[in-house]
Design an enzyme around this catalytic site. Structure first.
Site, PDB file in Angstrom:
ATOM      1  N   ARG A 130       0.757  -1.125  -0.119  1.00  0.00           N
ATOM      2  CA  ARG A 130      -0.027  -0.089  -0.007  1.00  0.00           C
ATOM      3  C   ARG A 130       0.906   1.255   0.069  1.00  0.00           C
ATOM      4  O   ARG A 130       0.451   2.379   0.277  1.00  0.00           O
ATOM      5  CB  ARG A 130      -0.801  -0.057   1.298  1.00  0.00           C
ATOM      6  CG  ARG A 130      -1.805  -1.222   1.206  1.00  0.00           C
ATOM      7  CD  ARG A 130      -2.958  -1.379   2.551  1.00  0.00           C
ATOM      8  NE  ARG A 130      -3.487   0.030   2.562  1.00  0.00           N
ATOM      9  CZ  ARG A 130      -3.415   0.675   3.807  1.00  0.00           C
ATOM     10  NH1 ARG A 130      -2.690   0.581   4.771  1.00  0.00           N
ATOM     11  NH2 ARG A 130      -4.145   2.018   3.585  1.00  0.00           N
ATOM     12  N   LYS A 146       2.930   2.452   1.898  1.00  0.00           N
ATOM     13  CA  LYS A 146       2.994   3.313   3.267  1.00  0.00           C
ATOM     14  C   LYS A 146       4.316   2.913   3.979  1.00  0.00           C
ATOM     15  O   LYS A 146       4.411   2.347   5.151  1.00  0.00           O
ATOM     16  CB  LYS A 146       1.821   2.736   4.456  1.00  0.00           C
ATOM     17  CG  LYS A 146       0.348   2.795   3.774  1.00  0.00           C
ATOM     18  CD  LYS A 146       0.159   4.392   3.970  1.00  0.00           C
ATOM     19  CE  LYS A 146      -1.234   4.838   3.751  1.00  0.00           C
ATOM     20  NZ  LYS A 146      -1.438   6.529   3.813  1.00  0.00           N
ATOM     21  N   GLN A 171       5.476   3.610   7.760  1.00  0.00           N
ATOM     22  CA  GLN A 171       5.220   2.947   8.795  1.00  0.00           C
ATOM     23  C   GLN A 171       6.200   1.603   8.939  1.00  0.00           C
ATOM     24  O   GLN A 171       6.132   1.057  10.063  1.00  0.00           O
ATOM     25  CB  GLN A 171       3.880   2.081   8.604  1.00  0.00           C
ATOM     26  CG  GLN A 171       2.627   3.184   8.204  1.00  0.00           C
ATOM     27  CD  GLN A 171       2.172   3.797   9.646  1.00  0.00           C
ATOM     28  OE1 GLN A 171       2.933   3.489  10.807  1.00  0.00           O
ATOM     29  NE2 GLN A 171       1.319   4.848   9.665  1.00  0.00           N
ATOM     30  N   HIS A 221      10.012  -1.051  13.677  1.00  0.00           N
ATOM     31  CA  HIS A 221       9.256  -1.957  13.264  1.00  0.00           C
ATOM     32  C   HIS A 221       9.928  -3.128  12.722  1.00  0.00           C
ATOM     33  O   HIS A 221       9.528  -4.359  13.135  1.00  0.00           O
ATOM     34  CB  HIS A 221       8.249  -1.284  12.164  1.00  0.00           C
ATOM     35  CG  HIS A 221       7.272  -2.275  11.563  1.00  0.00           C
ATOM     36  ND1 HIS A 221       5.980  -2.319  11.941  1.00  0.00           N
ATOM     37  CD2 HIS A 221       7.588  -3.249  10.627  1.00  0.00           C
ATOM     38  CE1 HIS A 221       5.362  -3.202  11.084  1.00  0.00           C
ATOM     39  NE2 HIS A 221       6.359  -3.975  10.275  1.00  0.00           N
ATOM     40  N   HIS A 250      11.819  -5.302  15.427  1.00  0.00           N
ATOM     41  CA  HIS A 250      10.939  -5.978  16.376  1.00  0.00           C
ATOM     42  C   HIS A 250      10.468  -7.076  15.695  1.00  0.00           C
ATOM     43  O   HIS A 250      10.518  -8.324  16.378  1.00  0.00           O
ATOM     44  CB  HIS A 250       9.613  -5.037  16.586  1.00  0.00           C
ATOM     45  CG  HIS A 250       8.643  -5.858  17.440  1.00  0.00           C
ATOM     46  ND1 HIS A 250       8.709  -6.222  18.625  1.00  0.00           N
ATOM     47  CD2 HIS A 250       7.535  -5.972  16.943  1.00  0.00           C
ATOM     48  CE1 HIS A 250       7.643  -6.835  18.887  1.00  0.00           C
ATOM     49  NE2 HIS A 250       6.853  -6.663  17.799  1.00  0.00           N
ATOM     50  N   LYS A 293     -11.064   2.369  21.103  1.00  0.00           N
ATOM     51  CA  LYS A 293      -9.538   2.216  20.637  1.00  0.00           C
ATOM     52  C   LYS A 293      -8.499   2.904  21.706  1.00  0.00           C
ATOM     53  O   LYS A 293      -7.696   2.102  22.043  1.00  0.00           O
ATOM     54  CB  LYS A 293      -9.597   3.318  19.534  1.00  0.00           C
ATOM     55  CG  LYS A 293      -8.136   3.446  18.984  1.00  0.00           C
ATOM     56  CD  LYS A 293      -8.204   4.125  17.666  1.00  0.00           C
ATOM     57  CE  LYS A 293      -8.778   5.658  17.883  1.00  0.00           C
ATOM     58  NZ  LYS A 293      -8.445   6.681  16.617  1.00  0.00           N
ATOM     59  N   GLN A 327      -3.095  -2.519  26.647  1.00  0.00           N
ATOM     60  CA  GLN A 327      -1.779  -3.184  26.159  1.00  0.00           C
ATOM     61  C   GLN A 327      -0.547  -2.681  27.264  1.00  0.00           C
ATOM     62  O   GLN A 327       0.187  -3.373  27.402  1.00  0.00           O
ATOM     63  CB  GLN A 327      -1.438  -2.492  24.603  1.00  0.00           C
ATOM     64  CG  GLN A 327      -2.157  -3.095  23.784  1.00  0.00           C
ATOM     65  CD  GLN A 327      -2.413  -2.341  22.345  1.00  0.00           C
ATOM     66  OE1 GLN A 327      -1.970  -1.163  22.384  1.00  0.00           O
ATOM     67  NE2 GLN A 327      -2.121  -3.192  21.305  1.00  0.00           N
TER      68      GLN A 327
END
Length: 325
Positions: free
Chosen positions: A136, A138, A141, A146, A149, A203, A210
């Protein structure tokens, strides 16, 4: 030099063959850490180099239906793993104070080991989170955090499965899969479109939940620093440090998203989150008045977001914020 190398090889073989759990040796990808390492390194290369390069001159894909199905599968998969963790130990007498690993061949112990393997496998299915970002376009992101991890977690879980498939630290996986049930369900509903997003008004509380998860993980793991327990100390410390790291990340996200009042500073912050995509309302409309709207759809920026050990966190875009307010 040759003698030193041979000693290292012999030490490695002894560690892998004689210090590990023999029950899992013949399971898929458990004989050696090399397959897992190769997959993780390939993921890192694809995420940072190959994937963005392949999409460089292509239009972003419209993945609304795929994301709905993917998140439904992940929700169901997480629910099943959570159930198996309960039925193989945590609802069958596991102690929250101190739980050694049962290395026997009893049905319950083997069920726990098998559940740990499926949890390990789930770390690879989460690679699709990153793939969808790239398809997409993106790429903002797909931050360094990221990639690190997601790239490290499969190997980290492999180590636990290879040497301690059960016991105290599976509490981390139990909580993590429970959070994943809620998280992927949230993503599924959000991807279904604005008419459904009014049902995910909770949300903000997902982020709080979390963070509570990480506090529980830290408390549960680090209690073994003060009591005697026949559980590998190294795994206890490693899992506890996961909780410390991601509690810090989520706390920073929470303050940025819900406590920061300076809108300009919010807009200027780097997007270093670890989260799944939620489609904009306009993403399902590929054309408007005969004009391709990809540029309009995919140039929108997501707000900052963070994720934990099994890819938690979420995206909030301007359209969603207005409808959820």
């Amino acid at each position: 030099m040759t003698s030193t190398f041979e000693n290292l090889v012999d030490g490695y073989k002894d560690f892998i063959d004689n210090k590990s759990d023999p029950r899992v040796k013949d399971w898929a990808m458990m004989d050696s850490p090399i397959p897992t390492m190769v997959i993780c390194l390939s993921y890192a290369y694809f995420s940072t180099v190959l994937g963005p390069k392949m999409m460089e001159n292509r239009k972003p894909f419209n993945l609304r239906r795929i994301l709905i199905m993917y998140n439904l599968i992940q929700t169901t998969f997480s629910a099943w793993i959570f159930y198996e963790y309960l039925m193989s130990g945590w609802a069958k007498g596991y102690s929250f104070r101190c739980q050694p690993v049962d290395y026997s061949n009893s049905p319950l112990a083997m069920r726990m080991a098998a559940t740990c393997w499926w949890y390990y496998f789930s770390k690879f299915t989460e690679f699709f989170d990153t793939l969808f970002f790239i398809l997409r376009k993106k790429n903002q992101q797909v931050s360094t955090l990221h990639v690190i991890h997601h790239g490290v977690m499969p190997f980290s879980v492999w180590m636990g499965l290879k040497f301690a498939p059960g016991g105290h630290s599976t509490f981390f996986a139990l909580l993590n899969t429970f959070v994943h049930i809620i998280m992927y369900f949230y993503y599924m509903v959000a991807a279904m479109g604005p008419e459904y997003q009014k049902y995910i008004w909770w949300k903000k509380y997902l982020t709080t939940f979390q963070m509570v998860q990480f506090v529980l993980i830290m408390s549960h793991q680090f209690q073994l620093l003060f009591i005697e327990c026949d559980y590998p100390r190294s795994f206890m410390i490693w899992i506890g440090l996961h909780g410390v790291l991601f509690l810090g990340l989520f706390s920073d996200f929470y303050k940025t998203k819900y406590s920061e009042k300076d809108a300009k500073r919010k807009k200027q912050r780097d997007n270093t989150g670890l989260c799944m995509p939620i489609l904009d309302e306009s993403e399902s409309k590929l054309h408007h008045n005969g004009v391709n709207t990809y540029a309009t759809i995919y140039n929108k920026e997501y707000n900052s977001c963070y994720s934990n050990g099994t890819n938690n966190g979420y995206v909030a875009n301007n359209n969603t914020e207005k409808k959820l307010a």
